[in-house]
Design an enzyme around this catalytic site. Sequence first.
Site, PDB file in Angstrom:
ATOM      1  N   GLU A   7       0.832  -1.221   0.000  1.00 22.04           N
ATOM      2  CA  GLU A   7       0.000   0.000   0.000  1.00 22.04           C
ATOM      3  C   GLU A   7       0.860   1.262   0.000  1.00 22.04           C
ATOM      4  O   GLU A   7       0.733   2.112   0.887  1.00 22.04           O
ATOM      5  CB  GLU A   7      -0.879   0.037   1.268  1.00 22.04           C
ATOM      6  CG  GLU A   7      -1.777  -1.150   1.488  1.00 22.04           C
ATOM      7  CD  GLU A   7      -2.407  -1.145   2.887  1.00 22.04           C
ATOM      8  OE1 GLU A   7      -2.074  -0.274   3.725  1.00 22.04           O
ATOM      9  OE2 GLU A   7      -3.233  -2.030   3.140  1.00 22.04           O
ATOM     10  N   PRO A   8       1.765   1.422  -0.953  1.00 21.47           N
ATOM     11  CA  PRO A   8       2.621   2.610  -0.912  1.00 21.47           C
ATOM     12  C   PRO A   8       1.869   3.882  -1.297  1.00 21.47           C
ATOM     13  O   PRO A   8       0.990   3.855  -2.153  1.00 21.47           O
ATOM     14  CB  PRO A   8       3.709   2.300  -1.947  1.00 21.47           C
ATOM     15  CG  PRO A   8       3.092   1.331  -2.888  1.00 21.47           C
ATOM     16  CD  PRO A   8       2.056   0.556  -2.113  1.00 21.47           C
ATOM     17  N   GLY A   9       2.213   4.959  -0.658  1.00 27.37           N
ATOM     18  CA  GLY A   9       1.626   6.260  -0.988  1.00 27.37           C
ATOM     19  C   GLY A   9       2.735   7.257  -1.275  1.00 27.37           C
ATOM     20  O   GLY A   9       3.007   7.610  -2.424  1.00 27.37           O
ATOM     21  N   ARG A  10       3.426   7.655  -0.212  1.00 27.84           N
ATOM     22  CA  ARG A  10       4.454   8.697  -0.318  1.00 27.84           C
ATOM     23  C   ARG A  10       5.459   8.422  -1.433  1.00 27.84           C
ATOM     24  O   ARG A  10       5.789   9.309  -2.222  1.00 27.84           O
ATOM     25  CB  ARG A  10       5.198   8.757   1.030  1.00 27.84           C
ATOM     26  CG  ARG A  10       6.181   9.893   1.154  1.00 27.84           C
ATOM     27  CD  ARG A  10       6.986   9.756   2.448  1.00 27.84           C
ATOM     28  NE  ARG A  10       6.146   9.624   3.621  1.00 27.84           N
ATOM     29  CZ  ARG A  10       5.637  10.641   4.324  1.00 27.84           C
ATOM     30  NH1 ARG A  10       5.924  11.870   3.970  1.00 27.84           N
ATOM     31  NH2 ARG A  10       4.877  10.432   5.379  1.00 27.84           N
ATOM     32  N   ARG A  21       2.861  20.048   6.143  1.00 26.10           N
ATOM     33  CA  ARG A  21       3.836  19.134   6.742  1.00 26.10           C
ATOM     34  C   ARG A  21       4.883  19.843   7.600  1.00 26.10           C
ATOM     35  O   ARG A  21       5.193  19.360   8.686  1.00 26.10           O
ATOM     36  CB  ARG A  21       4.512  18.270   5.665  1.00 26.10           C
ATOM     37  CG  ARG A  21       3.527  17.389   4.893  1.00 26.10           C
ATOM     38  CD  ARG A  21       4.227  16.441   3.940  1.00 26.10           C
ATOM     39  NE  ARG A  21       4.987  15.450   4.648  1.00 26.10           N
ATOM     40  CZ  ARG A  21       6.285  15.452   4.785  1.00 26.10           C
ATOM     41  NH1 ARG A  21       7.020  16.383   4.209  1.00 26.10           N
ATOM     42  NH2 ARG A  21       6.899  14.530   5.489  1.00 26.10           N
ATOM     43  N   TYR A  64       4.714  18.412  11.329  1.00 26.85           N
ATOM     44  CA  TYR A  64       5.764  17.494  11.804  1.00 26.85           C
ATOM     45  C   TYR A  64       7.155  18.125  11.820  1.00 26.85           C
ATOM     46  O   TYR A  64       8.131  17.408  11.955  1.00 26.85           O
ATOM     47  CB  TYR A  64       5.937  16.285  10.875  1.00 26.85           C
ATOM     48  CG  TYR A  64       4.748  15.631  10.256  1.00 26.85           C
ATOM     49  CD1 TYR A  64       3.800  14.965  11.033  1.00 26.85           C
ATOM     50  CD2 TYR A  64       4.608  15.597   8.864  1.00 26.85           C
ATOM     51  CE1 TYR A  64       2.744  14.296  10.426  1.00 26.85           C
ATOM     52  CE2 TYR A  64       3.556  14.923   8.262  1.00 26.85           C
ATOM     53  CZ  TYR A  64       2.626  14.280   9.055  1.00 26.85           C
ATOM     54  OH  TYR A  64       1.604  13.615   8.460  1.00 26.85           O
ATOM     55  N   CYS A  73      -1.929  33.652   9.751  1.00 31.86           N
ATOM     56  CA  CYS A  73      -1.667  34.276  11.045  1.00 31.86           C
ATOM     57  C   CYS A  73      -1.361  33.244  12.128  1.00 31.86           C
ATOM     58  O   CYS A  73      -2.158  33.042  13.060  1.00 31.86           O
ATOM     59  CB  CYS A  73      -2.857  35.145  11.434  1.00 31.86           C
ATOM     60  SG  CYS A  73      -3.080  36.443  10.226  1.00 31.86           S
ATOM     61  N   GLU A  74      -0.280  32.542  11.975  1.00 31.32           N
ATOM     62  CA  GLU A  74       0.205  31.569  12.953  1.00 31.32           C
ATOM     63  C   GLU A  74       1.729  31.627  12.909  1.00 31.32           C
ATOM     64  O   GLU A  74       2.304  31.621  11.809  1.00 31.32           O
ATOM     65  CB  GLU A  74      -0.192  30.131  12.565  1.00 31.32           C
ATOM     66  CG  GLU A  74      -1.658  29.841  12.525  1.00 31.32           C
ATOM     67  CD  GLU A  74      -2.248  29.525  13.888  1.00 31.32           C
ATOM     68  OE1 GLU A  74      -1.495  29.258  14.845  1.00 31.32           O
ATOM     69  OE2 GLU A  74      -3.486  29.573  13.982  1.00 31.32           O
ATOM     70  N   TYR A  77       1.005  13.886   0.790  1.00 33.86           N
ATOM     71  CA  TYR A  77       0.556  14.486   2.052  1.00 33.86           C
ATOM     72  C   TYR A  77       0.737  16.010   2.013  1.00 33.86           C
ATOM     73  O   TYR A  77       1.152  16.631   2.980  1.00 33.86           O
ATOM     74  CB  TYR A  77       1.309  13.855   3.252  1.00 33.86           C
ATOM     75  CG  TYR A  77       1.179  12.350   3.254  1.00 33.86           C
ATOM     76  CD1 TYR A  77      -0.028  11.748   3.552  1.00 33.86           C
ATOM     77  CD2 TYR A  77       2.248  11.531   2.901  1.00 33.86           C
ATOM     78  CE1 TYR A  77      -0.177  10.368   3.516  1.00 33.86           C
ATOM     79  CE2 TYR A  77       2.115  10.150   2.858  1.00 33.86           C
ATOM     80  CZ  TYR A  77       0.894   9.576   3.169  1.00 33.86           C
ATOM     81  OH  TYR A  77       0.751   8.215   3.129  1.00 33.86           O
TER      82      TYR A  77
HETATM   83  N1  PLP Z   1      -1.515   2.133   4.415  1.00 36.94           N
HETATM   84  C1  PLP Z   1      -1.961   2.658   5.564  1.00 36.94           C
HETATM   85  C2  PLP Z   1      -2.940   1.889   6.375  1.00 36.94           C
HETATM   86  C3  PLP Z   1      -1.529   3.923   5.982  1.00 36.94           C
HETATM   87  O1  PLP Z   1      -1.988   4.451   7.119  1.00 36.94           O
HETATM   88  C4  PLP Z   1      -0.587   4.627   5.177  1.00 36.94           C
HETATM   89  C5  PLP Z   1      -0.065   5.947   5.607  1.00 36.94           C
HETATM   90  O2  PLP Z   1       0.366   6.149   6.678  1.00 36.94           O
HETATM   91  C6  PLP Z   1      -0.166   4.044   3.990  1.00 36.94           C
HETATM   92  C7  PLP Z   1      -0.644   2.802   3.634  1.00 36.94           C
HETATM   93  C8  PLP Z   1       0.795   4.738   3.072  1.00 36.94           C
HETATM   94  O3  PLP Z   1       2.030   4.878   3.665  1.00 36.94           O
HETATM   95  P1  PLP Z   1       3.227   5.532   2.841  1.00 36.94           P
HETATM   96  O4  PLP Z   1       2.726   6.821   2.326  1.00 36.94           O
HETATM   97  O5  PLP Z   1       4.320   5.699   3.827  1.00 36.94           O
HETATM   98  O6  PLP Z   1       3.598   4.595   1.761  1.00 36.94           O
END
Ligand code: PLP
Length: 406
Positions: free
Chosen positions: A265-268, A304, A308, A334-335, A362
């Site tokens: 499940e890659p996103g970033r 971000r 963080y 305004c922060e 993100y």
């Molecule tokens: N799957 C789940 C359940 C997540 O919460 C996340 C993000 O935190 C991801 C996949 C994607 O993670 P990443 O963006 O590090 O690949």
Amino acid sequence: MNLSCEQVPYSRLAEEFGTPLYVYSQSALTEAFKGYTDAFAALEPLVCYAVKANGNLSIIKHFASLGSGFDIVSGGELARVLAAGGDAGKTIFSGVGKSEAEIEFALNAGVKCFNMESIPEIDRIQAVAARLGKTAPVSLRVNPDVDAKTHPYISTGLKANKFGIAYADAFQAYQYAAQQPNLNIVGIDCHIGSQLTDLSPLIEACERILLLVDRLAEAGIMPEHLDLGGGVGIVYDNENVPDLNAYARAVQKLIGTRRLKLVLEPGRSLVGNAGTLLTRVEFVKQGEEKNFVITDAAMNDLMRPALYGAFHRIEAVEPTGTEPFTADIVGPVCETGDFIGKDRRIACEAGSLLAVHSAGAYAASMASNYNARNRAAEVMVSGTQSRLIRQRETWEQQMANETACL
Ligand code: PLP
């Protein structure tokens, strides 16, 4: 040197579409996706792009065209996947707090699997499936209690985190799920955190989950797929990031002869470095102690750094002829927490265009209307072509759902 995205200069994009502007490289998206499918080819993985990283419909559509599945955490993300032509049958529904309405929507759409994160959620999915006369494909998200060694806000696999079912309770939870008449156990899942710069926690988590798979098999519970959650970290500054081939080799060795399909499940790592935020300098201001470069992008556009303390490389798109100086790059919100970069050496002046790098993940998906600011436009670049994939929001759109009543 003037910076560009593929063959389109950033300066031209800023002129045509205005700023702040998110710009994505389509070929970078493709390459990142192929990075996973090539590295893990021997395991024939189902790569499920984590929509939360960037839910723009064109980005979802592009990944769908490459054969991607999707990881979603809300009904809204499922609606996006469906609207963009994604396949519900390749979609995994994650998240700790799925509502009944969301479960019903996903069951009717025919998602591949619900990753269940608690006993009450098992009960809820069973009840909704029974009411609809359906069987829900499910897996348990197991919390392997492994330290992902990342920022605490994006670490998810520790006992102290809200995510998943505790490792010690997972076997019993599986037995409980197996007794539910409207649930079909199809998988096992873990996700220990994001922006991982070290492979060892990912491998340790995989090892622990496979021990559980073996114990479950002895009890006659046979998950068909192993979902190892999110992807590896990316380079924002000068991080060493894990090698996908090494990760794939390690996972293949650990899975061995077990008959498990792999889900990732890659996103970033699929979108992060494919995106850049372009922003124009409004003013350069000399404070008593510090200099400030005030840009037209702010924390509402890119949260971000404020959230963080995240680092994004920032540079001027074109040489300005001015001397570099040290400044905080800040927005108009305004922060005091509204900053994009702190103590950066930069050569720029009012009117300069800046590129904020690694802003594909993100970033736009976390944008808000704070200070009643319109959310930025987004553009996809492919070779010499650019397409507007999200119009700049308008004040009217911001107010569309409100009523001024007494
Ligand atoms: N799957 C789940 C359940 C997540 O919460 C996340 C993000 O935190 C991801 C996949 C994607 O993670 P990443 O963006 O590090 O690949």
